[in-house]
Design a protein around this motif. Structure first.
Motif, mmCIF file in Angstrom:
data_model
loop_
_atom_site.group_PDB
_atom_site.id
_atom_site.type_symbol
_atom_site.label_atom_id
_atom_site.label_comp_id
_atom_site.label_asym_id
_atom_site.label_seq_id
_atom_site.Cartn_x
_atom_site.Cartn_y
_atom_site.Cartn_z
ATOM 1 N N PHE A 537 25.870 18.465 36.807
ATOM 2 C CA PHE A 537 24.880 19.325 37.459
ATOM 3 C C PHE A 537 23.799 19.702 36.444
ATOM 4 O O PHE A 537 24.083 19.867 35.259
ATOM 5 N N GLY A 538 22.576 19.866 36.929
ATOM 6 C CA GLY A 538 21.539 20.434 36.106
ATOM 7 C C GLY A 538 21.643 21.944 36.155
ATOM 8 O O GLY A 538 22.222 22.515 37.076
ATOM 9 N N GLY A 539 21.080 22.627 35.147
ATOM 10 C CA GLY A 539 21.185 24.083 35.124
ATOM 11 C C GLY A 539 19.928 24.748 34.594
ATOM 12 O O GLY A 539 19.097 24.113 33.930
ATOM 13 N N CYS A 540 19.803 26.048 34.917
ATOM 14 C CA CYS A 540 18.683 26.861 34.424
ATOM 15 C C CYS A 540 19.270 28.059 33.692
ATOM 16 O O CYS A 540 19.881 28.928 34.311
ATOM 17 N N LEU A 541 19.096 28.075 32.372
ATOM 18 C CA LEU A 541 19.532 29.223 31.584
ATOM 19 C C LEU A 541 18.360 30.193 31.536
ATOM 20 O O LEU A 541 17.330 29.909 30.923
ATOM 21 N N ALA A 542 18.516 31.337 32.228
ATOM 22 C CA ALA A 542 17.378 32.246 32.447
ATOM 23 C C ALA A 542 17.647 33.630 31.885
ATOM 24 O O ALA A 542 17.244 34.636 32.457
ATOM 25 N N ASP A 543 18.333 33.689 30.740
ATOM 26 C CA ASP A 543 18.611 34.988 30.120
ATOM 27 C C ASP A 543 17.318 35.691 29.726
ATOM 28 O O ASP A 543 16.294 35.053 29.470
ATOM 29 N N ASP A 544 17.417 37.017 29.641
ATOM 30 C CA ASP A 544 16.298 37.826 29.157
ATOM 31 C C ASP A 544 15.823 37.337 27.792
ATOM 32 O O ASP A 544 16.613 36.780 27.015
ATOM 33 N N MET A 545 14.582 37.588 27.498
ATOM 34 C CA MET A 545 14.023 37.243 26.200
ATOM 35 C C MET A 545 14.830 37.929 25.092
ATOM 36 O O MET A 545 15.167 39.105 25.189
ATOM 37 N N GLY A 546 15.162 37.146 24.077
ATOM 38 C CA GLY A 546 15.859 37.716 22.929
ATOM 39 C C GLY A 546 17.368 37.629 22.988
ATOM 40 O O GLY A 546 18.044 38.070 22.058
ATOM 41 N N ARG A 728 21.270 36.637 32.536
ATOM 42 C CA ARG A 728 21.846 37.900 32.087
ATOM 43 C C ARG A 728 20.711 38.787 31.580
ATOM 44 O O ARG A 728 19.898 38.349 30.757
ATOM 45 N N LEU A 729 20.664 39.991 32.089
ATOM 46 C CA LEU A 729 19.670 40.952 31.618
ATOM 47 C C LEU A 729 20.195 41.634 30.360
ATOM 48 O O LEU A 729 21.410 41.729 30.151
ATOM 49 N N LYS A 730 19.283 42.114 29.559
ATOM 50 C CA LYS A 730 19.684 42.782 28.320
ATOM 51 C C LYS A 730 20.603 43.963 28.618
ATOM 52 O O LYS A 730 21.557 44.228 27.883
ATOM 53 N N THR A 731 20.324 44.648 29.748
ATOM 54 C CA THR A 731 21.144 45.820 30.106
ATOM 55 C C THR A 731 22.580 45.406 30.450
ATOM 56 O O THR A 731 23.513 46.167 30.249
#
Length: 976
Positions: A537-546, A728-731
């Motif tokens: 599968f292809g994926g999109c890693l979309a974590d918050d900056m940093g 994943r958001l930083k929070t």
């Protein structure tokens, strides 16, 4: 005659005849004598003087006085008397037998009749009199009867005619009222004065039905008009009142109503544009639900609200009146039942799009029949007959090696319909087709809502049995969502079932070649990437900056080198990120052979790619060298900052789609910037066909979500992409983060910036080298400090030393990009610079974009207001602060990011700036970005600082101490 309010008095109401306006009421107060009787002393009472006699008045009296004031000749003619004539003169004019104004007369009578009706309703319990001709208001008292009288209408039909007359009863006793000088005060409803008593009537009898008989025993209806009279008058009378008849029959029916839901066609109308031109898309045909009630042989529409209906039947010379008394309560209960099922049959009719109508009917038919409803179809002019039986669809999805096998069964009553036929109709949006028995089956709207997407993604496979279809495995989320709603039967392996929640994915070992430690959430991200790799599968890693998208990706690439040696990965990104990736790869995966494929000297030979594990290049180079890249088969193609391909019609989006590879991955902190189509473009790159083609996606998702705010479609879209996006958001990962996370962000100079930098560097290098040979060091230090300062300013932006400079700055572009990203993610950021003019350049951009911000430098007078704005206003995400003004004394605990736009000589001052955000009271983890311009004095100063710290074991505390610590080699290196 004046009445004293201090002496006993009583209020009475008197009825008199006006020469033009008919019977009117007037209110009076009468003085009582010593025995409490009404005396001749009286006076008119109106709203003007009523308060004088308040002791003898109640609320009803005040209301009656007001209404009686309104019916006097001056008041009632005021609005019509536009020429301001005297009331008497005006009335004489409009009631003149020859030149009178009939319209004005009718308006006056309508107004007065309304007032009489209201007054009579409120007179119960009051004293009413007839006024004498001499104006005595208490001449003759009228007794107001408390209970309603009843009227019985009689018809006696004989060979020649029909006699018609009413009789009145009060409390069961027949009232003698004819030829007794009886008169009607009001007609609608009737109020009759007979023999000194005032009567009102049950069932709201109209006075016009009584007035002909005040001085007449009966009315004769001749045979020649009998039929017409019976049809137009007698039927209404029988419906509303009690009738006694001889010579014809009245049959009364009181059956329980039977609810009938009648269905009929309502053709749709073609849509037209603003210019009246017909559009290709037409409004769907509708089904009209018509609620009727059957009482024996007679049917009534729900909108016909009459409680009683009468039908006249003529059989030769015989007449029969059929009177049906309807059960309003029962009828309402049927209407309420339909309303609760989502069919609000207001005024008995309700139209629904055909597919929704039959979907509703398919759902509730059994319940309707159990409640006693009959369901009927109105006769269609074309002879079309609809199928009203049960429609059923069952879909079975089973996991195969590389796809899902899909088997669907469609049933309409006893008929099994080939799935291919229904699928074709669903995709075309058509709603009906003919069954073998010639009935028309309509596809329920729920099938369109629930199955359109999965049917659109099905593929024919000639290797499978006839009629069998397959579904790509990356549509697993769609199949799982349908399963959760009990819409399909889904059989999955235990391993693939875990994709529903990536936290259940097994824990994979990190590759030995990876030189670093992953935080727990980063390790979970690595496990997710490994799982996607396993299932291709292809994926999109979309974590918050940093949060470390780079390091998670490098761990995956290190694993790929272990299991797929000799394969090559292509990593495409904005130019400004290439150096960062190169440094991170050297740090965490030193075993990877990396080729930086950029610059005018690049060798455009795809065969060289095989010598490397990782190729780093930019979107611009990819676009230019597409033929080179297309000629090589990569293991992975990875896009960093993948929002670069958000526009599917852009050249770069089309270019990367042509690349050949085994796996695909995208990295972004902002997967959606402008709209839903951003998502399609990126998802289609990693898993081609996941969201259908562009036009299908627009129809199925984009338009419903963006134009109609369709929540169900948004939920379905989210479910489809969820397994392939990890965000994943930083929070969310705060517990996994250390107190401070520091990143160095390397920026490349623009060509104009680089030219300006080289000019200044050359000038100071020559000047300083000459001064090094001269005696004394003070001038050398001053020149060196000045030169280094100017070079640092140009590394930020040449405008800092040359206001006429019109070129751009690589660092400013990176700062702007990251400010947009943090703001779009909802985070607050502190932006520090030791150069106020540098903050001014950033400020100009924010003003142009109308982005709110707080600002603080040495000239700011409202420091606390700026701090409060940033801390308390959710719209203010950015705080620009100069180093000297904001290095100490501020408490900015709302910040989650700190941007240091330029490195400082003194790391302690840098730490102080960071601590404006990272201090007691801070609930957020703080991520710091230090912006360093590549191949500039900034990069060299930072390297020197690290070396000096390591050698001396102490911090360089001031610019002066830093200068003193520099050797001649150090100075030459800085200016190299």
């Amino acid at each position: 005659m004046k009445v004293s309010a201090e002496q006993p008095f009583e209020i009475i109401y008197s009825l008199f005849s006006h020469e033009y306006l008919g019977l009117l009421f007037e209110s009076f107060v009468i003085q009582l004598d010593e025995k409490g009787r009404l005396s001749l002393a009286h006076q008119n009472i109106s709203s003007v003087n009523a308060k004088e006699f308040a002791a003898g008045l109640d609320d009803t009296d005040y209301q009656l006085i007001k209404m009686m004031d309104e019916m006097q000749q001056d008041a009632v003619t005021k609005k019509l008397n536009t020429k301001k004539l005297k009331a008497k003169e005006y009335l004489r004019k409009i009631y003149d037998p020859k030149t009178g104004n009939k319209a004005a007369q009718e308006m006056l009578e309508l107004k007065l009749e309304g007032l009489r009706s209201k007054i009579l309703e409120k007179l119960k319990g009051k004293r009413l009199f007839e006024m004498a001709n001499d104006g005595n208001p208490i001449w003759k008292e009228i007794c107001i009867m408390p209970e309603p009288a009843s009227v019985l209408f009689h018809f006696r039909r004989n060979e020649d005619n029909t006699h018609y007359f009413p009789t009145i009863k009060y409390r069961g006793e027949k009232l003698d009222w004819q030829y007794k000088n009886a008169y009607l005060i009001c007609n609608e409803p009737a109020w009759l004065v007979a023999d000194g008593a005032l009567y009102h009537f049950a069932k709201g009898v109209d006075g016009k039905k009584l007035s002909p008989f005040l001085n007449k025993r009966f009315i004769v209806i001749p045979r020649k008009v009998e039929q017409q009279y019976y049809e137009k008058f007698v039927t209404q009378l029988v419906a509303s009142f009690d009738v006694y008849a001889k010579g014809f029959e009245i049959k009364v029916e009181r059956n329980q109503p039977e609810a009938v839901l009648n269905l009929s066609d309502l053709p749709g109308s073609p849509k037209v544009d603003l210019f009246g031109n017909s559009q290709a898309e037409s409004e769907e045909d509708k089904i009209v639900f018509d609620l009727k009630f059957q009482y024996g042989e007679y049917a009534f529409r729900a909108e016909d609200g009459a409680k009683t209906n009468v039908k006249l039947e003529q059989n030769g010379d015989e007449y029969t009146f059929h009177k049906v008394i309807r059960d309003g309560i029962k009828e309402k209960s049927y209407g309420d039942y339909l309303k609760n099922l989502g069919l609000p049959v207001r005024a008995s009719r309700f139209a629904l799009e055909k597919s929704k109508a039959f979907g509703w009917l398919n759902t509730y038919k059994d319940d309707l029949i159990a409640q006693g409803f009959q369901i009927q179809q109105a006769t269609d002019a074309k002879g079309k007959k609809y199928f009203f039986g049960h429609a059923k669809i069952s879909v079975d999805v089973k996991e195969n090696i590389d796809w899902f096998d899909v088997n669907a069964v469609i049933e309409f009553g006893p008929y099994k319909i080939p799935f291919a036929k229904i699928r074709k109709l669903l995709l075309q949006g058509k709603t009906e087709f003919e069954l073998p028995n010639k009935e028309i089956a309509v596809i329920p709207d729920s099938w369109f809502v629930n199955y359109t997407e999965i049917f659109a993604f099905l593929e024919d496979d000639p290797t499978l049995d006839a009629g069998a279809l397959k579904l790509k495995k990356h549509h697993i989320a769609l199949a799982q969502e349908l399963q959760s709603n009990n819409l399909v039967q889904l059989t999955l392996s235990r391993k693939l079932e875990k994709l529903r929640d990536f936290s259940q994915i097994e824990d994979y070992e990190l590759p030995e070649a990876f030189q670093g430690t992953l935080r727990p959430y980063q390790k979970a991200g690595y496990n997710w990437l490994r799982f996607l790799n396993e299932y291709q599968f292809g994926g999109c890693l979309a974590d918050d900056m940093g949060l470390g998208k780079t390091v998670q990706t490098l761990a995956l690439l290190a694993y790929q080198k272990e299991v797929n040696p000799g394969t090559t990965t292509l990593l495409i990104m904005p130019t400004s990120l290439i150096y960062n990736w190169e440094l991170e790869a050297q740090k965490f995966t030193p075993s990877l052979k990396v080729l930086v494929y950029t610059g005018s000297q690049r060798v455009k030979d795809h065969t060289k790619f095989a010598d490397y594990d990782l190729i780093l290049t930019s979107y611009g180079i990819t676009r230019l060298d597409m033929e080179v890249f297309k000629s090589f088969y990569f293991n992975y193609v990875i896009l960093d900052e993948s929002q670069a391909i958000k526009n599917p019609s852009s050249i770069i989006a089309k270019s990367v789609a042509e690349l050949n590879c085994r796996f695909k991955l995208i990295l972004t902190g902002t997967p959606v910037e402008n709209g839903t189509m951003d998502l399609w473009s990126q998802m289609n790159f990693i898993n081609t066909g996941l969201l259908g083609n562009q036009s299908m996606f627009k129809k199925q998702f984009l338009l419903p979500i963006e134009k109609k705010n369709d929540v169900d479609k948004a939920v379905k879209l989210h479910a489809m992409i969820k397994p392939f996006i990890l965000r994943r958001l930083k929070t969310q990962v705060a517990t996994d983060l250390p107190e401070k996370v520091i990143h160095v962000k390397y920026s490349s100079m623009s060509s104009e910036q680089e030219k300006a930098y080289e000019e200044i560097k050359s000038y100071y290098r020559e000047k300083i080298v000459n001064e090094l040979t001269a005696p004394g060091t003070k001038n050398q230090q001053f020149t060196l400090l000045r030169g280094l300062t100017q070079l640092r300013q140009v590394a930020n932006h040449p405008k800092l030393i040359d206001r006429t400079y019109e070129g751009d700055s690589g660092k400013l572009e990176d700062v702007i990009h990251m400010l947009r990203e943090t703001a779009s993610e909802g985070h607050k950021v502190l932006v520090f610079s030791q150069f106020v003019r540098h903050l001014g350049i950033v400020k100009e951009f924010l003003d142009e974009e109308k982005i709110p911000y707080a600002y603080l430098d040495g000239t700011t007078k409202d420091r606390q207001a700026q701090v409060k704005s940033f801390q308390e206003n959710d719209d203010v995400k950015i705080f620009l602060i100069s180093l000297k003004a904001g290095g100490v004394g501020l408490n900015l605990t709302k910040a989650e990011y700190v941007f240091l736009l330029d490195p400082w000589w003194n790391p302690a001052v840098e730490a102080q700036a960071i601590d404006r955000a990272h201090r007691i009271g801070q609930e957020n983890k703080v991520i710091i970005y230090k912006f360093i311009t590549r191949n500039s004095v900034e990069e060299k100063i930072m390297a020197l600082q690290e070396r000096k710290k390591a050698l001396a074991g102490e911090l360089i505390s001031t610019e002066e101490s830093f200068m003193k610590s520099l050797s001649q080699d150090d100075i030459e290196a800085l200016l190299d």
